[in-house]
Design a protein around this motif. Structure first.
Motif, short mmCIF file in Angstrom:
data_model
loop_
_atom_site.label_atom_id
_atom_site.label_comp_id
_atom_site.label_asym_id
_atom_site.label_seq_id
_atom_site.Cartn_x
_atom_site.Cartn_y
_atom_site.Cartn_z
N PHE A 184 6.02 0.29 -14.32
CA PHE A 184 5.14 1.01 -15.24
C PHE A 184 3.69 0.53 -15.14
O PHE A 184 2.76 1.33 -15.15
CB PHE A 184 5.62 0.88 -16.69
N HIS A 185 3.48 -0.77 -15.00
CA HIS A 185 2.11 -1.30 -14.97
C HIS A 185 1.35 -0.89 -13.71
O HIS A 185 0.15 -1.03 -13.66
CB HIS A 185 2.11 -2.82 -15.14
N TRP A 186 2.06 -0.37 -12.70
CA TRP A 186 1.36 0.12 -11.51
C TRP A 186 0.75 1.49 -11.75
O TRP A 186 0.08 2.04 -10.87
CB TRP A 186 2.30 0.14 -10.32
N GLY A 187 0.94 2.04 -12.94
CA GLY A 187 0.29 3.30 -13.30
C GLY A 187 -1.22 3.17 -13.32
O GLY A 187 -1.92 4.18 -13.27
N VAL A 188 -1.73 1.96 -13.37
CA VAL A 188 -3.17 1.76 -13.34
C VAL A 188 -3.77 2.33 -12.04
O VAL A 188 -4.91 2.80 -12.05
CB VAL A 188 -3.52 0.26 -13.52
N PHE A 189 -3.00 2.34 -10.97
CA PHE A 189 -3.51 2.89 -9.71
C PHE A 189 -3.73 4.40 -9.81
O PHE A 189 -4.61 4.95 -9.16
CB PHE A 189 -2.59 2.54 -8.54
N VAL A 190 -2.93 5.07 -10.62
CA VAL A 190 -3.13 6.50 -10.85
C VAL A 190 -4.46 6.72 -11.55
O VAL A 190 -5.22 7.63 -11.19
CB VAL A 190 -1.95 7.07 -11.67
N LEU A 224 0.83 -1.21 0.00
CA LEU A 224 0.00 0.00 0.00
C LEU A 224 0.87 1.26 0.00
O LEU A 224 0.61 2.19 -0.76
CB LEU A 224 -0.93 0.00 1.22
N ILE A 225 1.90 1.28 0.82
CA ILE A 225 2.79 2.44 0.87
C ILE A 225 3.50 2.61 -0.48
O ILE A 225 3.66 3.72 -0.97
CB ILE A 225 3.80 2.30 2.01
N TRP A 226 3.90 1.52 -1.07
CA TRP A 226 4.55 1.55 -2.37
C TRP A 226 3.63 2.17 -3.42
O TRP A 226 4.02 3.04 -4.19
CB TRP A 226 4.92 0.13 -2.73
N ILE A 227 2.39 1.72 -3.44
CA ILE A 227 1.41 2.25 -4.39
C ILE A 227 1.15 3.73 -4.12
O ILE A 227 1.12 4.54 -5.05
CB ILE A 227 0.10 1.44 -4.31
N VAL A 228 0.97 4.10 -2.85
CA VAL A 228 0.71 5.50 -2.50
C VAL A 228 1.88 6.39 -2.94
O VAL A 228 1.68 7.46 -3.51
CB VAL A 228 0.43 5.64 -0.99
N PHE A 229 3.10 5.93 -2.70
CA PHE A 229 4.27 6.73 -3.09
C PHE A 229 4.29 6.94 -4.60
O PHE A 229 4.52 8.06 -5.07
CB PHE A 229 5.56 6.06 -2.62
N GLN A 230 4.07 5.89 -5.37
CA GLN A 230 4.11 6.01 -6.82
C GLN A 230 3.00 6.93 -7.32
O GLN A 230 3.21 7.74 -8.23
CB GLN A 230 4.01 4.63 -7.46
N CYS A 231 1.82 6.81 -6.73
CA CYS A 231 0.72 7.70 -7.12
C CYS A 231 1.02 9.14 -6.74
O CYS A 231 0.75 10.06 -7.52
CB CYS A 231 -0.58 7.24 -6.48
N GLU A 232 1.57 9.34 -5.55
CA GLU A 232 1.89 10.71 -5.12
C GLU A 232 2.89 11.36 -6.05
O GLU A 232 2.77 12.55 -6.36
CB GLU A 232 2.45 10.71 -3.70
N CYS A 233 3.89 10.62 -6.46
CA CYS A 233 4.91 11.19 -7.35
C CYS A 233 4.29 11.72 -8.64
O CYS A 233 4.53 12.85 -9.03
CB CYS A 233 5.98 10.16 -7.67
N SER A 234 3.50 10.89 -9.30
CA SER A 234 2.95 11.35 -10.58
C SER A 234 1.81 12.33 -10.39
O SER A 234 1.66 13.27 -11.17
CB SER A 234 2.51 10.17 -11.43
N LEU A 235 1.00 12.14 -9.36
CA LEU A 235 -0.15 13.04 -9.19
C LEU A 235 0.27 14.42 -8.70
O LEU A 235 -0.42 15.41 -8.99
CB LEU A 235 -1.19 12.41 -8.27
#
Length: 190
Positions: free
Chosen positions: A96-102, A34-45
């Motif tokens: 890259f495929h975790w971009g779906v969470f964004v 969850l933290i990993w996903i949140v960090f990746q989303c925060e960076c791009s968002l």
């Protein structure tokens, strides 16, 4: 953002005071994910929000000067800079495929905005208003900005990983040459 930093701080403290670091419990593995996903989303968002504010909202605002205050600058510029620094210093890989969470977060926010409008009759952003056909173009543009910001952060993370790999190889090569020189010196002494 605070959730992310407090989570990282909690994990860091647990790692420091625990003899074996963070145990591999199922709950903690989900929490790490969850933290990993949140960090990746925060960076791009954070990049997306900055682009949206400075390229869409400010130029079309009736009073663009209202965006030039400490709160707006810290939320819409400094936040992105700090996340970029964090991205460059940490070792969290970005897939890259975790971009779906964004995209999932964007769709969730869009659904929330429609619910919020149904309750308050107020749109926070002019391009979310579905009664105007031109806003379909704005929504497509914002969706495109989601993809651009995610791809930019992914490429930035790839460059970081390549730099760290290059630096690691250089350090290992130097370490091996130092050890080889010590071995040669020992052989010559005998």
């Amino acid at each position: 953002l605070l959730f992310y930093f407090f989570s990282v701080s909690t994990f860091s403290i647990i790692t420091l005071i625990s003899k074996n670091g963070i145990p591999a419990l199922k709950f903690l593995n989900y929490y790490r994910g969850l933290i990993w996903i949140v960090f990746q989303c925060e960076c791009s968002l954070s990049l997306l929000v900055d682009l949206t504010v400075w390229l869409i909202l400010v130029p079309f605002a009736s009073n663009p000067v209202k965006f030039l205050n400490y709160t707006s600058v810290s939320m819409h510029i400094l936040n992105f800079l700090f996340l970029c620094i964090d991205l460059s210093l940490n070792s969290i890989p970005i897939h890259f495929h975790w971009g779906v969470f964004v995209i999932i977060l964007a769709l969730t926010y869009m659904a929330f905005s429609w619910f919020y409008y149904s309750e308050t009759s107020k749109w926070d952003y002019f391009f979310m208003d579905t009664s105007k056909p031109i806003n379909a173009i704005w929504l497509a543009l914002v969706f495109g900005l989601h993809l651009v910001s995610w791809t930019f952060m992914y490429k930035m993370a790839q460059r970081k990983e390549a730099y760290h790999d290059k630096k690691m190889r250089k350090t290992q090569t130097e370490s091996m040459s130092i050890n080889d020189n010590k071995d040669v010196g020992l052989l010559q002494d005998e």
